[in-house]
Structures are given as C-alpha cells and as structure tokens.
Design an enzyme around this catalytic site. Structure first.
Site, mmCIF file in Angstrom:
data_model
loop_
_atom_site.group_PDB
_atom_site.id
_atom_site.type_symbol
_atom_site.label_atom_id
_atom_site.label_comp_id
_atom_site.label_asym_id
_atom_site.label_seq_id
_atom_site.Cartn_x
_atom_site.Cartn_y
_atom_site.Cartn_z
ATOM 1 N N ARG A 183 -17.405 -7.989 -10.153
ATOM 2 C CA ARG A 183 -18.345 -8.724 -10.994
ATOM 3 C C ARG A 183 -18.626 -10.103 -10.410
ATOM 4 O O ARG A 183 -19.756 -10.594 -10.452
ATOM 5 C CB ARG A 183 -17.815 -8.838 -12.424
ATOM 6 N N CYS A 242 -15.301 -17.042 -17.174
ATOM 7 C CA CYS A 242 -15.158 -15.579 -17.071
ATOM 8 C C CYS A 242 -16.483 -14.964 -17.502
ATOM 9 O O CYS A 242 -17.539 -15.457 -17.150
ATOM 10 C CB CYS A 242 -13.987 -15.071 -17.909
#
Length: 277
Positions: A183, A242
């Site tokens: 990611r 995050c």
C-alpha cells in the site's frame, strides 16, 4: 511521556487483569475494530463474548460527527460524554483489549492518552490470551453506571491536514507510515473507494505488523533496530500515519516506549491525504 516505558508497564497479562478485576477503578475496554472489507461487527461480537465487566468502545462512533473521514478524533467534549456513559473516568486504571492481534487497541489507548487518562494498559494477546487461560467470559450488553470523564486534551499530539502539508513540504519531521509495503508504494489499490494509491512525500514505511509479536510488541532493542534501519532517529520530531489513523497509533505507542520525546499522529492519515491533496 518523555520517559521510556517498558512493555511490562503498558502490556499486562490475563492473570494481571484477573487479579485486579475486583479492584475499584479498574475498567476493562474492548477496543476491537477491523477493516470494513472484513464485514465484522465488533459490537455484536462483544455481546456474544467478552471479559466480565468489560465495555465496548466503538471506534466508528466515538469520532468527530462532522468529519467525512473515518475515525476522526472527537472533540474532548464528545469523547468525555461517550466514555462517561461507558462508566470510565480519567482517574480510572484502564485495560484495553481486542479480539485480533495487536492492531486496533493502541488507537483506543492513544485516544484515552491524549484526552488525559494516565493509567493505561493493553492486554497482551487480547481476549484470545484470556480464553487460553480458561478464564471466565460473559455475554450480553454492558450496562455500566455513567460517570464524569474530565478531559485534559493534548491537542499538540494530533496533526491536522494544514500542518501536515507544511511538515511534508519542509521535512520538518520524520513521517512514518504504518501501512503495508504494497500500500505504501502504491503497488495495490487502497481499500477505500475514491482514495488514490501512494504515500506522503518524504515518508518512511514501517508496517505496524513488523513490530508485533504474540499480541504485544517485540523487544525494545528489536524495535529500535527497525526504526534505525529506516532512518527514524531522535534528531527531529516524528509524525505517524497509516490508512485512517488506527495503526498509526501502534507506531505512536512503540516510539513513545522507545523514548522518542516528540511523537505526534496525523489523524486524517492517507485516507485524507489521498483524497484532498
């Protein structure tokens, strides 16, 4: 939180919790949360089985109701009202656990921490460790007596988008991203719609799972080596990020335990950055 905290001070065992269950002021909180794609209902799971006397902290509901982004930190007033209804005061000793590995509980720990609670712990291994000891569980809704939670909001521990843009532009801090490497690099699409792939310019990648072991953290020495390898030194402030602010709290907690004195969390994280920048 300038002083190093040992894992033993933060992470407690099932036996430690059981020995103190009858102690006045010990509050047990289920902070479970999973990514939406799992389609798990943590509130329903709590009602099916939980540690006796626990209450459920809903990370999707104890948020800023005016924000369009998930998990946005609530105002101290909203937080205080919600946790007061859960029977928790700022002076209580609080133990947070979850149904998964170490993933979501640190976010609840962080919220209580920035709102002024001082005596905070995480149950190492979560409810699985509790059940492995064959300790009693219960089911049903929690019905705590409401109390007053008096917040002492450390807003300086939170980074908002306007400042985050400046931090990234001028490299004013180490930016550390807790998402997976796939990611972080943009090799896989983001799990949320309308959020592009990638990472904040200048950020470093520390997948939160690389710090986790047996429902707690790896040794302080091991974690220090991991952060050192990414160049995350104590030479300047650190901002953790995050996907939506949950696992950024895993890094926040780890860095504080390692003695980093200026650690903050970018609450909007990539879901906000990848949408509005």
């Amino acid at each position: 939180m300038g002083n190093e905290m040992t894992p033993e001070e933060i992470f407690v065992s099932p036996q430690w919790v059981k020995d103190r269950q009858k102690t006045t002021g010990l509050k047990i909180v289920d902070g479970s949360w999973y990514m939406p794609a799992t389609k798990r209902n943590c509130a329903e799971e709590f009602e099916q089985v939980h540690i006796p006397g626990a209450v459920f902290f809903d990370q999707d509901k104890i948020v800023d109701p005016s924000s369009s982004f998930p998990h946005t930190v609530p105002s101290p007033e909203v937080f205080a009202e919600a946790v007061g209804k859960l029977g928790i005061s700022a002076n209580d000793e609080i133990v947070i656990y979850e149904t998964g590995d170490l993933f979501a509980a640190p976010r609840v720990w962080w919220l209580f921490h920035i709102m002024g609670a001082k005596k905070l712990h995480i149950l190492r291994g979560g409810i699985a460790a509790w059940q492995a000891e064959r300790f009693e569980t219960e089911s049903g809704k929690a019905a705590p007596a409401a109390v007053e939670f008096k917040p002492d909001y450390a807003v300086d521990k939170v980074v908002f988008i306007e400042e985050m843009v400046l931090i990234a532009k001028h490299a004013k801090a180490h930016i550390v991203d807790a998402r997976s490497a796939e990611r972080f690099t943009g090799a896989v699409p983001e799990p949320r719609v309308n959020v592009r792939s990638g990472s904040i310019p200048g950020s470093k990648n520390m997948p939160f799972g690389s710090l986790v072991e047996n429902g707690g953290f790896k040794s302080l020495d091991t974690m220090k080596l991991l952060f050192d390898a990414q160049g995350v030194k104590k030479d300047k402030p650190v901002v953790t990020t995050c996907g939506s602010g949950v696992t950024a709290a895993v890094l926040f907690l780890a860095l504080n335990m390692l003695g980093y004195e200026n650690v903050r969390l970018y609450d909007g994280s990539w879901t906000e950055w990848g949408t509005v920048t």
